[in-house]
Design a protein around this motif. Structure first.
Motif, PDB file in Angstrom:
ATOM      1  N   THR A 133      42.267  39.621  51.741  1.00  0.00           N
ATOM      2  CA  THR A 133      41.894  38.941  51.292  1.00  0.00           C
ATOM      3  C   THR A 133      41.633  39.219  49.759  1.00  0.00           C
ATOM      4  O   THR A 133      41.850  37.445  49.218  1.00  0.00           O
ATOM      5  CB  THR A 133      40.951  38.463  51.625  1.00  0.00           C
ATOM      6  OG1 THR A 133      40.421  38.312  53.139  1.00  0.00           O
ATOM      7  CG2 THR A 133      39.271  37.536  50.831  1.00  0.00           C
ATOM      8  N   VAL A 134      41.604  39.501  48.713  1.00  0.00           N
ATOM      9  CA  VAL A 134      41.231  39.358  47.968  1.00  0.00           C
ATOM     10  C   VAL A 134      43.639  39.211  47.298  1.00  0.00           C
ATOM     11  O   VAL A 134      43.431  38.443  46.501  1.00  0.00           O
ATOM     12  CB  VAL A 134      41.193  41.292  47.101  1.00  0.00           C
ATOM     13  CG1 VAL A 134      41.057  40.918  45.624  1.00  0.00           C
ATOM     14  CG2 VAL A 134      39.359  41.023  47.856  1.00  0.00           C
ATOM     15  N   ARG A 135      43.816  40.083  48.000  1.00  0.00           N
ATOM     16  CA  ARG A 135      45.114  39.903  47.148  1.00  0.00           C
ATOM     17  C   ARG A 135      45.910  38.735  47.699  1.00  0.00           C
ATOM     18  O   ARG A 135      46.652  37.843  46.977  1.00  0.00           O
ATOM     19  CB  ARG A 135      46.366  40.617  48.513  1.00  0.00           C
ATOM     20  CG  ARG A 135      47.332  40.832  47.642  1.00  0.00           C
ATOM     21  CD  ARG A 135      48.569  41.151  48.821  1.00  0.00           C
ATOM     22  NE  ARG A 135      48.645  40.677  50.957  1.00  0.00           N
ATOM     23  CZ  ARG A 135      49.363  39.280  50.265  1.00  0.00           C
ATOM     24  NH1 ARG A 135      49.607  38.786  49.270  1.00  0.00           N
ATOM     25  NH2 ARG A 135      49.301  38.710  51.391  1.00  0.00           N
ATOM     26  N   SER A 136      45.971  38.023  49.017  1.00  0.00           N
ATOM     27  CA  SER A 136      46.260  36.409  49.485  1.00  0.00           C
ATOM     28  C   SER A 136      45.184  35.876  48.730  1.00  0.00           C
ATOM     29  O   SER A 136      46.685  34.894  47.923  1.00  0.00           O
ATOM     30  CB  SER A 136      45.969  36.572  50.292  1.00  0.00           C
ATOM     31  OG  SER A 136      45.580  34.615  51.327  1.00  0.00           O
ATOM     32  N   PHE A 137      44.359  36.270  47.819  1.00  0.00           N
ATOM     33  CA  PHE A 137      43.626  35.324  46.603  1.00  0.00           C
ATOM     34  C   PHE A 137      44.300  34.898  45.346  1.00  0.00           C
ATOM     35  O   PHE A 137      44.565  34.035  44.693  1.00  0.00           O
ATOM     36  CB  PHE A 137      41.857  35.036  46.498  1.00  0.00           C
ATOM     37  CG  PHE A 137      41.812  34.014  45.540  1.00  0.00           C
ATOM     38  CD1 PHE A 137      40.873  33.429  45.687  1.00  0.00           C
ATOM     39  CD2 PHE A 137      40.844  34.978  43.844  1.00  0.00           C
ATOM     40  CE1 PHE A 137      40.416  32.607  45.052  1.00  0.00           C
ATOM     41  CE2 PHE A 137      40.383  34.825  43.147  1.00  0.00           C
ATOM     42  CZ  PHE A 137      40.077  33.219  43.683  1.00  0.00           C
ATOM     43  N   LEU A 138      44.503  36.506  44.911  1.00  0.00           N
ATOM     44  CA  LEU A 138      45.172  36.714  43.844  1.00  0.00           C
ATOM     45  C   LEU A 138      46.393  35.959  44.431  1.00  0.00           C
ATOM     46  O   LEU A 138      47.103  35.699  42.966  1.00  0.00           O
ATOM     47  CB  LEU A 138      44.717  37.422  43.339  1.00  0.00           C
ATOM     48  CG  LEU A 138      43.379  37.906  43.129  1.00  0.00           C
ATOM     49  CD1 LEU A 138      43.303  40.258  42.491  1.00  0.00           C
ATOM     50  CD2 LEU A 138      43.277  37.286  41.828  1.00  0.00           C
ATOM     51  N   THR A 139      47.074  36.003  44.561  1.00  0.00           N
ATOM     52  CA  THR A 139      48.799  35.762  45.315  1.00  0.00           C
ATOM     53  C   THR A 139      48.567  34.189  44.898  1.00  0.00           C
ATOM     54  O   THR A 139      49.332  33.519  44.170  1.00  0.00           O
ATOM     55  CB  THR A 139      48.552  36.085  46.713  1.00  0.00           C
ATOM     56  OG1 THR A 139      49.265  37.467  46.014  1.00  0.00           O
ATOM     57  CG2 THR A 139      50.434  35.324  46.479  1.00  0.00           C
ATOM     58  N   SER A 144      49.909  28.911  42.042  1.00  0.00           N
ATOM     59  CA  SER A 144      48.691  27.746  41.325  1.00  0.00           C
ATOM     60  C   SER A 144      49.233  27.922  39.564  1.00  0.00           C
ATOM     61  O   SER A 144      49.971  26.221  39.221  1.00  0.00           O
ATOM     62  CB  SER A 144      48.030  27.451  42.246  1.00  0.00           C
ATOM     63  OG  SER A 144      46.471  28.225  41.618  1.00  0.00           O
ATOM     64  N   THR A 145      49.053  28.960  38.813  1.00  0.00           N
ATOM     65  CA  THR A 145      49.233  28.775  37.095  1.00  0.00           C
ATOM     66  C   THR A 145      50.076  28.971  37.755  1.00  0.00           C
ATOM     67  O   THR A 145      50.935  28.300  36.401  1.00  0.00           O
ATOM     68  CB  THR A 145      48.489  30.219  37.004  1.00  0.00           C
ATOM     69  OG1 THR A 145      49.216  31.487  37.550  1.00  0.00           O
ATOM     70  CG2 THR A 145      46.772  29.909  37.505  1.00  0.00           C
ATOM     71  N   GLN A 146      51.560  29.724  38.423  1.00  0.00           N
ATOM     72  CA  GLN A 146      52.828  29.447  37.559  1.00  0.00           C
ATOM     73  C   GLN A 146      54.025  28.465  38.088  1.00  0.00           C
ATOM     74  O   GLN A 146      54.184  27.695  37.362  1.00  0.00           O
ATOM     75  CB  GLN A 146      53.283  30.563  38.517  1.00  0.00           C
ATOM     76  CG  GLN A 146      53.357  31.952  38.133  1.00  0.00           C
ATOM     77  CD  GLN A 146      53.799  32.689  39.585  1.00  0.00           C
ATOM     78  OE1 GLN A 146      54.605  32.532  40.718  1.00  0.00           O
ATOM     79  NE2 GLN A 146      54.272  34.200  38.639  1.00  0.00           N
ATOM     80  N   GLN A 147      52.496  27.106  38.836  1.00  0.00           N
ATOM     81  CA  GLN A 147      53.329  25.919  38.926  1.00  0.00           C
ATOM     82  C   GLN A 147      52.779  24.742  37.629  1.00  0.00           C
ATOM     83  O   GLN A 147      53.750  23.669  37.908  1.00  0.00           O
ATOM     84  CB  GLN A 147      53.068  25.251  40.096  1.00  0.00           C
ATOM     85  CG  GLN A 147      53.428  25.986  41.174  1.00  0.00           C
ATOM     86  CD  GLN A 147      53.142  25.303  42.755  1.00  0.00           C
ATOM     87  OE1 GLN A 147      52.099  25.328  42.518  1.00  0.00           O
ATOM     88  NE2 GLN A 147      53.388  25.559  43.893  1.00  0.00           N
TER      89      GLN A 147
END
Length: 151
Positions: A133-139, A144-147
């Protein structure tokens, strides 16, 4: 949105973690006579090595959003400090690859090792589902920040 909602509280914690990592990076840079840009470049190069991406000066320039002259100055500085070396690509001898020197890795571990150890210890307290869950959220946040940066 309510500033105290669980989602906004998560956003604020993520921002605080980001600020702390940025401050740590600045401390590391100052302690070793580097510019924060040097540290970001080393991180990109270490990530490239870990992901088996051939890191050329052009690739690094795109990651750093630097023009060719800025990238050359950055690589020259890192090479002069013996943190990076230029090597010929064994597949395409016309291409130059950038590799992080062991000295840079050792400096990084000596400074960031204790923080990494603490993060690992915290993560080991989570079960596999929580870690996913943490990995999925951070990914998702990373994408979104890269976009946002790309536009």
């Amino acid at each position: 949105m309510n500033d105290h909602s669980p989602v906004m509280e998560l956003v604020h914690v993520l921002r605080a973690v980001t600020v702390e990592f940025d401050l740590l990076g600045a401390e590391f840079a100052a302690h070793h006579g580097l510019h924060p840009t040097d540290v970001r470049a080393l991180i990109h190069l270490l990530d490239a090595a870990r992901e088996d991406i051939p890191a050329t000066p052009g690739w690094l320039g795109r990651q750093m959003r630097l023009n060719s002259a800025g990238t050359t100055a950055l690589v020259d500085r890192l090479e002069r400090l013996q943190l990076v070396r230029r090597t010929k690509d064994t597949v395409d001898r016309r291409r130059v690859l950038l590799e992080v020197e062991e000295k840079a890795t050792e400096l990084g571990w000596s400074f960031f090792g204790p923080v990494i150890a603490e993060v690992v210890a915290v993560a080991e307290g989570f079960d596999t589902g929580e870690l996913e869950t943490v990995r999925s959220f951070l990914t998702a946040v990373l994408h979104s920040t890269q976009q946002a940066r790309a536009t």
